[in-house]
Design a protein around this motif. Structure first.
Motif, PDB file in Angstrom:
ATOM      1  N   GLU A 111       2.516   5.548  12.354  1.00  9.05           N
ATOM      2  CA  GLU A 111       2.229   6.197  11.068  1.00  9.05           C
ATOM      3  C   GLU A 111       1.073   7.168  11.270  1.00  9.05           C
ATOM      4  OE1 GLU A 111       1.505   3.105   8.206  1.00  9.05           O
ATOM      5  OE2 GLU A 111       3.595   2.457   8.229  1.00  9.05           O
ATOM      6  N   VAL A 112       1.321   8.442  10.955  1.00 15.92           N
ATOM      7  CA  VAL A 112       0.319   9.498  11.141  1.00 15.92           C
ATOM      8  C   VAL A 112       0.348  10.455   9.947  1.00 15.92           C
ATOM      9  CG1 VAL A 112       0.274   9.409  13.677  1.00 15.92           C
ATOM     10  CG2 VAL A 112       1.999  10.786  12.531  1.00 15.92           C
ATOM     11  N   THR A 113      -0.608  11.355   9.918  1.00 19.70           N
ATOM     12  CA  THR A 113      -0.700  12.276   8.781  1.00 19.70           C
ATOM     13  C   THR A 113       0.456  13.265   8.730  1.00 19.70           C
ATOM     14  OG1 THR A 113      -2.133  13.718  10.079  1.00 19.70           O
ATOM     15  CG2 THR A 113      -3.209  12.136   8.598  1.00 19.70           C
ATOM     16  N   ASP A 114       0.847  13.786   9.884  1.00 17.42           N
ATOM     17  CA  ASP A 114       1.890  14.811   9.903  1.00 17.42           C
ATOM     18  C   ASP A 114       2.487  14.908  11.306  1.00 17.42           C
ATOM     19  OD1 ASP A 114       0.015  16.299  11.451  1.00 17.42           O
ATOM     20  OD2 ASP A 114      -0.699  17.349   9.666  1.00 17.42           O
ATOM     21  N   ILE A 115       3.456  15.804  11.468  1.00 14.86           N
ATOM     22  CA  ILE A 115       4.145  15.937  12.752  1.00 14.86           C
ATOM     23  C   ILE A 115       3.194  16.402  13.852  1.00 14.86           C
ATOM     24  CG2 ILE A 115       5.006  18.291  12.427  1.00 14.86           C
ATOM     25  CD1 ILE A 115       7.037  15.378  13.872  1.00 14.86           C
ATOM     26  N   GLY A 116       2.200  17.197  13.506  1.00  7.92           N
ATOM     27  CA  GLY A 116       1.206  17.618  14.491  1.00  7.92           C
ATOM     28  C   GLY A 116       0.411  16.442  15.029  1.00  7.92           C
ATOM     29  N   ALA A 117       0.063  15.520  14.147  1.00  5.28           N
ATOM     30  CA  ALA A 117      -0.660  14.324  14.574  1.00  5.28           C
ATOM     31  C   ALA A 117       0.243  13.451  15.450  1.00  5.28           C
ATOM     32  CB  ALA A 117      -1.155  13.547  13.366  1.00  5.28           C
ATOM     33  N   TYR A 118       1.550  13.422  15.132  1.00  3.46           N
ATOM     34  CA  TYR A 118       2.466  12.677  15.984  1.00  3.46           C
ATOM     35  C   TYR A 118       2.567  13.313  17.369  1.00  3.46           C
ATOM     36  CZ  TYR A 118       6.384  10.528  18.173  1.00  3.46           C
ATOM     37  OH  TYR A 118       7.169   9.888  19.102  1.00  3.46           O
TER      38      TYR A 118
ATOM     39  N   PRO B 112      -4.607   3.239  16.919  1.00  4.14           N
ATOM     40  CA  PRO B 112      -4.509   2.952  15.486  1.00  4.14           C
ATOM     41  C   PRO B 112      -3.243   3.510  14.838  1.00  4.14           C
ATOM     42  CG  PRO B 112      -6.159   4.649  15.899  1.00  4.14           C
ATOM     43  CD  PRO B 112      -5.713   4.134  17.235  1.00  4.14           C
ATOM     44  N   GLU B 113      -2.619   4.502  15.450  1.00  9.13           N
ATOM     45  CA  GLU B 113      -1.387   5.081  14.902  1.00  9.13           C
ATOM     46  C   GLU B 113      -0.221   4.091  14.955  1.00  9.13           C
ATOM     47  OE1 GLU B 113      -3.685   8.297  17.146  1.00  9.13           O
ATOM     48  OE2 GLU B 113      -3.037   6.249  17.554  1.00  9.13           O
ATOM     49  N   VAL B 114      -0.272   3.162  15.904  1.00  9.94           N
ATOM     50  CA  VAL B 114       0.813   2.185  16.081  1.00  9.94           C
ATOM     51  C   VAL B 114       0.555   1.005  15.156  1.00  9.94           C
ATOM     52  CG1 VAL B 114       2.031   0.676  17.690  1.00  9.94           C
ATOM     53  CG2 VAL B 114       1.146   2.894  18.476  1.00  9.94           C
TER      54      VAL B 114
ATOM     55  N   ILE C  61       0.834  -1.198   0.000  1.00 10.64           N
ATOM     56  CA  ILE C  61       0.000   0.000   0.000  1.00 10.64           C
ATOM     57  C   ILE C  61       0.870   1.250   0.000  1.00 10.64           C
ATOM     58  CG2 ILE C  61      -1.736   1.270   1.332  1.00 10.64           C
ATOM     59  CD1 ILE C  61      -2.497  -1.570   2.486  1.00 10.64           C
ATOM     60  N   ASP C  62       0.539   2.198  -0.854  1.00  9.88           N
ATOM     61  CA  ASP C  62       1.197   3.500  -0.843  1.00  9.88           C
ATOM     62  C   ASP C  62       0.489   4.330   0.221  1.00  9.88           C
ATOM     63  OD1 ASP C  62       2.163   6.055  -1.191  1.00  9.88           O
ATOM     64  OD2 ASP C  62       1.980   6.024  -3.374  1.00  9.88           O
ATOM     65  N   ARG C  63       1.055   4.348   1.405  1.00  9.23           N
ATOM     66  CA  ARG C  63       0.409   5.000   2.548  1.00  9.23           C
ATOM     67  C   ARG C  63       0.259   6.508   2.350  1.00  9.23           C
ATOM     68  NH1 ARG C  63      -0.561   0.787   5.338  1.00  9.23           N
ATOM     69  NH2 ARG C  63       0.889  -0.758   6.067  1.00  9.23           N
ATOM     70  N   SER C  64       1.118   7.104   1.533  1.00  5.83           N
ATOM     71  CA  SER C  64       0.998   8.543   1.298  1.00  5.83           C
ATOM     72  C   SER C  64      -0.331   8.873   0.618  1.00  5.83           C
ATOM     73  CB  SER C  64       2.174   9.070   0.480  1.00  5.83           C
ATOM     74  OG  SER C  64       2.133   8.579  -0.841  1.00  5.83           O
ATOM     75  N   ARG C  65      -0.847   7.948  -0.183  1.00  9.34           N
ATOM     76  CA  ARG C  65      -2.139   8.160  -0.850  1.00  9.34           C
ATOM     77  C   ARG C  65      -3.304   8.075   0.125  1.00  9.34           C
ATOM     78  NH1 ARG C  65      -2.219   8.371  -6.731  1.00  9.34           N
ATOM     79  NH2 ARG C  65      -0.078   8.053  -7.375  1.00  9.34           N
ATOM     80  N   LEU C  66      -3.014   7.566   1.318  1.00  8.62           N
ATOM     81  CA  LEU C  66      -4.024   7.492   2.373  1.00  8.62           C
ATOM     82  C   LEU C  66      -3.855   8.623   3.387  1.00  8.62           C
ATOM     83  CD1 LEU C  66      -3.933   3.645   3.020  1.00  8.62           C
ATOM     84  CD2 LEU C  66      -5.581   4.930   1.640  1.00  8.62           C
ATOM     85  N   GLY C  67      -2.938   9.537   3.079  1.00  6.92           N
ATOM     86  CA  GLY C  67      -2.724  10.668   3.968  1.00  6.92           C
ATOM     87  C   GLY C  67      -1.656  10.461   5.020  1.00  6.92           C
ATOM     88  N   ILE C  68      -0.941   9.347   4.965  1.00  5.78           N
ATOM     89  CA  ILE C  68       0.139   9.098   5.927  1.00  5.78           C
ATOM     90  C   ILE C  68       1.381   9.810   5.413  1.00  5.78           C
ATOM     91  CG2 ILE C  68       1.595   7.364   7.046  1.00  5.78           C
ATOM     92  CD1 ILE C  68      -1.390   7.282   7.880  1.00  5.78           C
ATOM     93  N   GLY C  69       1.769  10.878   6.100  1.00  3.78           N
ATOM     94  CA  GLY C  69       2.918  11.660   5.678  1.00  3.78           C
ATOM     95  C   GLY C  69       4.067  11.643   6.666  1.00  3.78           C
TER      96      GLY C  69
END
Length: 150
Positions: free
Chosen positions: A112-119, A93-95, A57-65
């Motif tokens: 795996e999260v969308t961005d550094i703010g989500a982390y 779910p992030e783990v 899966i290309d996780r970036s296409r799911l918003g995982i940045g």
């Protein structure tokens, strides 16, 4: 433990590269007849060497940045504290991976999260609320030059 030969190793290598290829193509790749190749694949499945097939899966296409590996140390090493941590992480779910490791800390996580703010939110509101967490070291992935994971 299952003993595998060079042909089985080639089959595993080819299936790891492309598990959706036809048996005929796989047989050509490893130098076997289709029937012999199919028997070997079925034996690898039956013996538990091959446990399943997954989509890459290309996780970036799911918003995982943002992918972060982090180590977590606990202040208590009791069975109860380890189990409580693992239950909490199973609900996050992030783990996407949680490993018990040797060394100065108890766990290695892949988050795996969308961005550094989500982390930051995960770090503060999930890990930061767990009892007995005494240390967290984050390693933010900037780029991946090799990845064979699904």
């Amino acid at each position: 433990m299952t003993t595998i030969d060079r042909i089985d190793q080639r089959i595993l290598q080819e299936l790891s590269r492309d598990a959706r290829q036809t048996n005929v193509k796989l047989a050509e790749q490893v130098g076997l007849s289709p029937s012999a190749c199919l028997r070997r694949v079925q034996e690898l499945e039956r013996s538990g060497v091959i446990t399943g097939y997954k989509a890459v899966i290309d996780r970036s296409r799911l918003g995982i940045g943002c992918v972060v590996y982090l180590t977590v140390g606990l202040s208590k090493h009791t069975k109860a504290s380890l189990e409580a941590f693992e239950r909490a992480i199973a609900e996050a779910p992030e783990v996407v991976e949680c490993h018990t490791i040797t060394g100065a800390v108890e766990y290695l996580l892949r988050v795996e999260v969308t961005d550094i703010g989500a982390y930051k939110d995960f770090h503060t509101n999930v890990l930061g609320t767990l009892p007995h967490v005494s240390s967290i070291t984050s390693h933010i992935v900037m780029d991946s030059s090799k990845s064979t994971r699904s």
